[in-house]
Design a protein around this motif. Structure first.
Motif, PDB file in Angstrom:
ATOM      1  N   GLN A 155      33.624  53.074  -4.153  1.00 51.60           N
ATOM      2  CA  GLN A 155      34.829  53.918  -3.828  1.00 51.60           C
ATOM      3  C   GLN A 155      35.751  53.425  -2.596  1.00 51.60           C
ATOM      4  O   GLN A 155      36.874  53.763  -2.283  1.00 51.60           O
ATOM      5  CB  GLN A 155      34.730  55.256  -3.655  1.00 51.60           C
ATOM      6  CG  GLN A 155      34.749  56.025  -4.598  1.00 51.60           C
ATOM      7  CD  GLN A 155      34.417  57.866  -4.520  1.00 51.60           C
ATOM      8  OE1 GLN A 155      33.572  57.913  -3.523  1.00 51.60           O
ATOM      9  NE2 GLN A 155      35.456  58.712  -4.744  1.00 51.60           N
ATOM     10  N   SER A 164      28.801  55.764 -13.155  1.00 52.36           N
ATOM     11  CA  SER A 164      29.835  56.437 -13.742  1.00 52.36           C
ATOM     12  C   SER A 164      30.052  57.917 -13.250  1.00 52.36           C
ATOM     13  O   SER A 164      28.994  58.364 -12.325  1.00 52.36           O
ATOM     14  CB  SER A 164      29.349  57.123 -15.256  1.00 52.36           C
ATOM     15  OG  SER A 164      28.279  57.788 -15.408  1.00 52.36           O
ATOM     16  N   THR A 218      29.594  63.315   4.907  1.00 57.53           N
ATOM     17  CA  THR A 218      29.930  63.171   3.521  1.00 57.53           C
ATOM     18  C   THR A 218      30.274  61.662   3.384  1.00 57.53           C
ATOM     19  O   THR A 218      30.518  60.862   4.354  1.00 57.53           O
ATOM     20  CB  THR A 218      31.254  64.064   3.131  1.00 57.53           C
ATOM     21  OG1 THR A 218      32.468  63.668   4.061  1.00 57.53           O
ATOM     22  CG2 THR A 218      30.911  65.441   3.445  1.00 57.53           C
ATOM     23  N   PHE A 230      25.957  58.538 -13.518  1.00 57.54           N
ATOM     24  CA  PHE A 230      25.922  57.649 -11.910  1.00 57.54           C
ATOM     25  C   PHE A 230      24.530  56.667 -12.219  1.00 57.54           C
ATOM     26  O   PHE A 230      23.904  56.704 -11.196  1.00 57.54           O
ATOM     27  CB  PHE A 230      25.708  58.452 -11.057  1.00 57.54           C
ATOM     28  CG  PHE A 230      26.254  57.756  -9.845  1.00 57.54           C
ATOM     29  CD1 PHE A 230      27.548  57.300  -9.470  1.00 57.54           C
ATOM     30  CD2 PHE A 230      25.347  57.370  -8.814  1.00 57.54           C
ATOM     31  CE1 PHE A 230      27.830  56.750  -8.255  1.00 57.54           C
ATOM     32  CE2 PHE A 230      25.564  56.748  -7.707  1.00 57.54           C
ATOM     33  CZ  PHE A 230      26.774  56.280  -7.372  1.00 57.54           C
ATOM     34  N   PRO A 260      33.216  60.248   2.470  1.00 56.31           N
ATOM     35  CA  PRO A 260      34.329  59.689   3.088  1.00 56.31           C
ATOM     36  C   PRO A 260      34.173  59.417   4.632  1.00 56.31           C
ATOM     37  O   PRO A 260      34.866  58.648   5.042  1.00 56.31           O
ATOM     38  CB  PRO A 260      35.345  60.454   2.493  1.00 56.31           C
ATOM     39  CG  PRO A 260      34.711  61.438   1.558  1.00 56.31           C
ATOM     40  CD  PRO A 260      33.214  61.482   1.472  1.00 56.31           C
ATOM     41  N   TRP A 296      25.297  58.758   4.507  1.00 60.04           N
ATOM     42  CA  TRP A 296      26.164  59.846   3.602  1.00 60.04           C
ATOM     43  C   TRP A 296      25.115  60.636   2.789  1.00 60.04           C
ATOM     44  O   TRP A 296      23.896  60.017   2.243  1.00 60.04           O
ATOM     45  CB  TRP A 296      27.314  59.438   2.957  1.00 60.04           C
ATOM     46  CG  TRP A 296      27.367  58.745   1.880  1.00 60.04           C
ATOM     47  CD1 TRP A 296      26.790  59.448   0.549  1.00 60.04           C
ATOM     48  CD2 TRP A 296      27.375  57.347   1.667  1.00 60.04           C
ATOM     49  NE1 TRP A 296      26.810  58.207  -0.477  1.00 60.04           N
ATOM     50  CE2 TRP A 296      27.141  57.093   0.229  1.00 60.04           C
ATOM     51  CE3 TRP A 296      27.935  56.349   2.443  1.00 60.04           C
ATOM     52  CZ2 TRP A 296      27.452  55.927  -0.377  1.00 60.04           C
ATOM     53  CZ3 TRP A 296      27.994  55.109   1.769  1.00 60.04           C
ATOM     54  CH2 TRP A 296      27.835  54.858   0.645  1.00 60.04           C
ATOM     55  N   ILE A 329      35.767  56.384  -9.815  1.00 65.53           N
ATOM     56  CA  ILE A 329      35.330  54.850  -9.095  1.00 65.53           C
ATOM     57  C   ILE A 329      36.161  54.200 -10.173  1.00 65.53           C
ATOM     58  O   ILE A 329      36.194  52.992  -9.825  1.00 65.53           O
ATOM     59  CB  ILE A 329      34.020  54.685  -8.835  1.00 65.53           C
ATOM     60  CG1 ILE A 329      33.391  55.980  -8.008  1.00 65.53           C
ATOM     61  CG2 ILE A 329      33.811  53.215  -8.227  1.00 65.53           C
ATOM     62  CD1 ILE A 329      32.073  55.900  -7.759  1.00 65.53           C
ATOM     63  N   THR A 336      37.638  76.271   6.724  1.00 63.09           N
ATOM     64  CA  THR A 336      38.672  77.154   6.952  1.00 63.09           C
ATOM     65  C   THR A 336      39.261  77.676   5.580  1.00 63.09           C
ATOM     66  O   THR A 336      39.844  78.732   5.411  1.00 63.09           O
ATOM     67  CB  THR A 336      39.825  76.496   7.608  1.00 63.09           C
ATOM     68  OG1 THR A 336      39.945  74.911   6.945  1.00 63.09           O
ATOM     69  CG2 THR A 336      39.990  76.263   8.907  1.00 63.09           C
ATOM     70  N   MET A 379      36.234  79.809   9.172  1.00 63.75           N
ATOM     71  CA  MET A 379      36.963  79.434  10.236  1.00 63.75           C
ATOM     72  C   MET A 379      37.243  78.222  10.638  1.00 63.75           C
ATOM     73  O   MET A 379      36.558  77.391  10.052  1.00 63.75           O
ATOM     74  CB  MET A 379      35.880  80.202  11.528  1.00 63.75           C
ATOM     75  CG  MET A 379      36.219  81.703  11.775  1.00 63.75           C
ATOM     76  SD  MET A 379      35.143  82.252  13.113  1.00 63.75           S
ATOM     77  CE  MET A 379      35.011  83.822  12.687  1.00 63.75           C
ATOM     78  N   ASP A 380      38.111  78.067  11.668  1.00 67.04           N
ATOM     79  CA  ASP A 380      38.286  76.749  11.914  1.00 67.04           C
ATOM     80  C   ASP A 380      37.001  76.240  12.947  1.00 67.04           C
ATOM     81  O   ASP A 380      36.604  76.725  13.929  1.00 67.04           O
ATOM     82  CB  ASP A 380      39.755  76.843  12.868  1.00 67.04           C
ATOM     83  CG  ASP A 380      40.187  75.355  13.454  1.00 67.04           C
ATOM     84  OD1 ASP A 380      39.264  74.339  13.386  1.00 67.04           O
ATOM     85  OD2 ASP A 380      41.362  75.452  13.493  1.00 67.04           O
ATOM     86  N   ARG A 410      39.416  65.867  12.463  1.00 67.89           N
ATOM     87  CA  ARG A 410      40.576  65.229  12.475  1.00 67.89           C
ATOM     88  C   ARG A 410      40.376  63.967  13.167  1.00 67.89           C
ATOM     89  O   ARG A 410      41.239  62.918  12.826  1.00 67.89           O
ATOM     90  CB  ARG A 410      41.729  66.047  13.084  1.00 67.89           C
ATOM     91  CG  ARG A 410      41.987  67.209  12.455  1.00 67.89           C
ATOM     92  CD  ARG A 410      43.268  67.660  13.203  1.00 67.89           C
ATOM     93  NE  ARG A 410      43.038  68.735  13.906  1.00 67.89           N
ATOM     94  CZ  ARG A 410      43.012  70.043  14.181  1.00 67.89           C
ATOM     95  NH1 ARG A 410      42.877  70.858  12.839  1.00 67.89           N
ATOM     96  NH2 ARG A 410      42.713  70.690  15.242  1.00 67.89           N
ATOM     97  N   GLY A 456      24.208  58.741  -2.106  1.00 63.36           N
ATOM     98  CA  GLY A 456      23.560  58.478  -0.733  1.00 63.36           C
ATOM     99  C   GLY A 456      22.168  59.111  -0.597  1.00 63.36           C
ATOM    100  O   GLY A 456      21.299  58.813  -1.476  1.00 63.36           O
ATOM    101  N   GLY A 469      24.152  62.774  -0.388  1.00 64.87           N
ATOM    102  CA  GLY A 469      24.780  63.243  -1.802  1.00 64.87           C
ATOM    103  C   GLY A 469      24.310  62.188  -2.787  1.00 64.87           C
ATOM    104  O   GLY A 469      23.155  61.479  -2.704  1.00 64.87           O
ATOM    105  N   GLY A 501      36.923  67.595   7.519  1.00 64.15           N
ATOM    106  CA  GLY A 501      37.732  68.557   8.267  1.00 64.15           C
ATOM    107  C   GLY A 501      37.809  68.144   9.646  1.00 64.15           C
ATOM    108  O   GLY A 501      38.626  68.921  10.405  1.00 64.15           O
ATOM    109  N   GLY A 542      32.198  66.687   7.544  1.00 66.96           N
ATOM    110  CA  GLY A 542      33.094  66.268   6.569  1.00 66.96           C
ATOM    111  C   GLY A 542      34.445  65.957   6.995  1.00 66.96           C
ATOM    112  O   GLY A 542      34.747  65.920   8.148  1.00 66.96           O
ATOM    113  N   ALA A 566      36.632  77.215  -0.889  1.00 70.38           N
ATOM    114  CA  ALA A 566      35.940  75.985  -0.868  1.00 70.38           C
ATOM    115  C   ALA A 566      34.493  75.900  -1.546  1.00 70.38           C
ATOM    116  O   ALA A 566      33.834  76.758  -1.340  1.00 70.38           O
ATOM    117  CB  ALA A 566      35.646  75.224   0.529  1.00 70.38           C
TER     118      ALA A 566
END
Ligand SMILES: Cc1cc2nc3c(=O)[nH]c(=O)nc-3n(C[C@H](O)[C@H](O)[C@H](O)COP(=O)(O)OP(=O)(O)OC[C@H]3O[C@@H](n4cnc5c(N)ncnc54)[C@H](O)[C@@H]3O)c2cc1C
Lengths: 257, 304
Positions: A185, A126, B215, A130, B217, B230, A37, B269, B285-286, B193, B235, B232, B191, B189, B273
């Motif tokens: 972000q 941070s 997530t 954070f 993003p 989100w 960030i 996939t 898997m997809d 499209r 979040g 995390g 993934g 997430g 990860a």
């Protein structure tokens, strides 16, 4: 008007190894870097400095200790943000800095910033801790207004218009200079410097100063514990049909379906 | 110990009263816009009512709370964004120690000891704080007290010159079922499209009687979810009995939000990860092939 960008030497938490059995945290082995960030804050500073007609300088007070490895990493992190278009950097480093809490660091940073800058940009938190405490404390130390969580910043004469994202609403505020602003972000997409820019960045001014704590800390870390999270990590094999069936069976046995 | 508490959200304020009672007597600050809910406050010693200040005025709040705080050892605030914005400012004005998002607080040998997550969730820091201390408390950790009528005392609003002026405020759409209370969560997430494809996740959540989270993003950057929910470190932290993570890499900042889940399934996939280390069951898997089949089979069972 010049802009200061706060860049922290953060542990790369993705790379940090912890041992759940022994509770050991391999802090010394983990690499450090400028937080993601903070790259957004840097990008925003580069964009704003044209409008404000001054320089944009990175300021890092390293709390990673004064070892050769950490010193090298700190300079690399600063080279990274310089390559994005900042004009110079200040690195403050020394023994004892690792005991500094946000109270101590804010006092030390204020000495570097007061009377020299009209705007401070920082990350909302941070990469490794954070808490977001530092920019707030710095604003209070300087006696400047503080606006956190910016998703857009526009300069309008002697003030800025900041859009910020809060849980239940979005807010647009007008703030007079001088001010401290933290960004999220989502504010921009940081540019990725080209190799030539990185080479050039190594020639930009990087002023290294010795740190001596101006005050005693108000907080000490007594212990760092590793939370126990046990996951089975079973990989379900087979084709799509089989995998779906096996997963459903497993979830039934877990009693969660 | 004397504790002063405040949150912009009345629901979180009630949790703060409960957290504060672990330390001593609690005075809860209530602003003009919150006055209507004053009778919901239980378990505090007193309510400090400020009729001349709205909770949207952050500068006014820093001034008011810093002023009142001289009579208290501990100031408790909430860990939502506006609460956290206040912590550092108030603490510094008081020359106090500070910590955000703490999950527990106690007094040991006259020292205030708190615990909080650090290193993106890889560690818990146990911190000793000097007094006075300003702390934000993690959401959902404390249950509002049910008994005890507080007395009410009015306090006057500070008069200061404002340097921050709010010129616009837009409400965001409200979240249906709060993610942190959901029993079953499907987390999506990058993934996926495109936004329309999230339908696959909603259908899966529907048949399970769960809700969809994302997530950072996907929610904040792509803005594919109507609410800013989100999961995390920056979040929501969730604790469902079943979490299915689909098309998310499982970076540490996301992983920190799912640690309290009972059973975690990951669909991705990429067999390398990091999410697979955070999962009980992994399906390499997809998602576009796997989700429709999984949903169909679940429908068959649930349908009878
Ligand atoms: C200080 C800080 C705080 C942060 N806070 C948060 C936070 O609170 N929450 C959060 O989520 N992030 C947070 N982040 C961002 C975080 O680091 C990651 O960038 C983010 O979680 C990644 O999101 P993602 O998994 O959706 O995307 P990616 O990392 O891009 O992952 C996409 C995944 O989808 C998989 N995939 C692609 N196609 C398919 C397919 N067809 N089928 C199945 N799988 C597929 C890929 O293999 C990949 O693993 C934070 C970052 C910082 C620096």
């Amino acid at each position: 008007m010049d802009i200061a960008v706060l860049v922290k030497q953060s542990l790369d938490v993705q790379e940090l190894r912890v041992d759940q059995d022994t509770g050991k945290i391999y802090i010394e082995d983990a690499p450090t870097k400028a937080g993601d960030i903070e790259l957004n804050a840097t990008e925003e500073a580069v964009r704003l400095k044209e409008k404000l007609g001054g320089k944009a300088i990175a300021i890092m007070l390293s709390t990673g200790g004064a070892s050769g490895k950490r010193q090298k990493e700190a300079r690399e992190a600063l080279t990274r943000v310089l390559a994005m278009g900042l004009d110079g950097a200040v690195l403050i480093m020394g023994e004892g800095a690792e005991k500094g809490d946000t109270y101590v660091i804010a006092k030390a940073l204020a000495e570097e910033i007061r009377d020299k800058f009209g705007l401070v940009l920082a990350a909302e938190g941070s990469e490794d801790n954070f808490s977001g405490l530092l920019p707030a404390r710095l604003a209070a130390e300087l006696g400047w207004p503080y606006v956190a969580y910016a998703t857009a910043i526009e300069v309008e004469g002697d003030h800025v218009k900041v859009t910020r994202s809060l849980e239940d609403f979005e807010e647009v505020v007008r703030v007079k200079f001088p001010a401290v602003i933290s960004v999220t972000q989502e504010i921009n997409k940081p540019r990725v410097p080209k190799l030539v820019e990185i080479v050039k960045a190594k020639k930009k001014p990087l002023d290294q100063k010795d740190f001596s704590p101006p005050v005693e800390p108000k907080l000490t870390i007594r212990e760092l514990k590793v939370p126990k999270v046990e996951r089975k990590q079973i990989v379900i094999e087979g084709d799509v049909e089989e995998a779906a069936e096996k997963l459903i069976q497993a979830l039934k046995e877990e009693g969660v379906l | 110990m004397k504790v002063l508490a405040f949150s912009h959200s009345m629901d979180l304020a009630l949790e703060l009263v409960s957290a504060g009672r672990e330390l001593g007597d609690v005075s809860l600050l209530v602003t003009s816009d919150q006055e209507g809910r004053i009778n919901e406050v239980k378990g505090a010693k007193e309510v400090l009512l400020c009729k001349g200040l709205d909770s949207g005025d952050q500068e006014g709040l820093v001034e008011l709370i810093s002023g009142l705080a001289s009579d208290y050892e501990v100031v408790l605030l909430a860990s939502d964004r506006r609460g956290r914005e206040l912590v550092g400012q108030v603490a510094h004005r008081l020359g106090a120690s500070s910590a955000v998002d703490v999950s527990s607080l106690s007094v040991e040998d006259g020292k205030l000891v708190v615990e909080r997550m650090t290193f993106g969730g890889k560690a818990i820091a146990v911190e000793e704080m000097s007094l006075p201390a300003v702390i934000s408390v993690q959401k959902g950790k404390f249950k509002p007290p049910e008994e005890g009528e507080p007395s009410v005392r009015e306090v006057s609003a500070p008069s200061i010159e404002r340097r921050v002026e709010v010129i616009e405020r837009k409400e965001k759409p409200k979240v249906g079922v709060p993610l942190d209370k959901a029993e079953i969560v499907v987390a999506v997430g990058r993934g996926f499209r495109k936004k329309e494809d999230l339908k696959l996740a909603y259908e899966l959540a529907d048949v399970l009687g769960g809700v969809v989270g994302a997530t950072r993003p996907v929610a904040a950057d792509l803005k594919w979810m109507e609410e800013e929910v989100w999961i995390g470190i920056s979040g929501v932290r969730i604790a469902p009995k079943l979490l299915i993570v689909v098309g998310a890499s499982g970076q540490q900042q996301f992983a920190a939000g799912i640690m309290d889940s009972k059973v975690v399934v990951a669909v991705n996939t990429d067999s390398k990860a990091p999410i697979f280390e955070q999962a009980d069951y992994g399906v390499v898997m997809d998602l576009y092939e796997f989700l429709p089949v999984l949903t169909k089979k679940l429908k068959e069972i649930k349908g009878g």
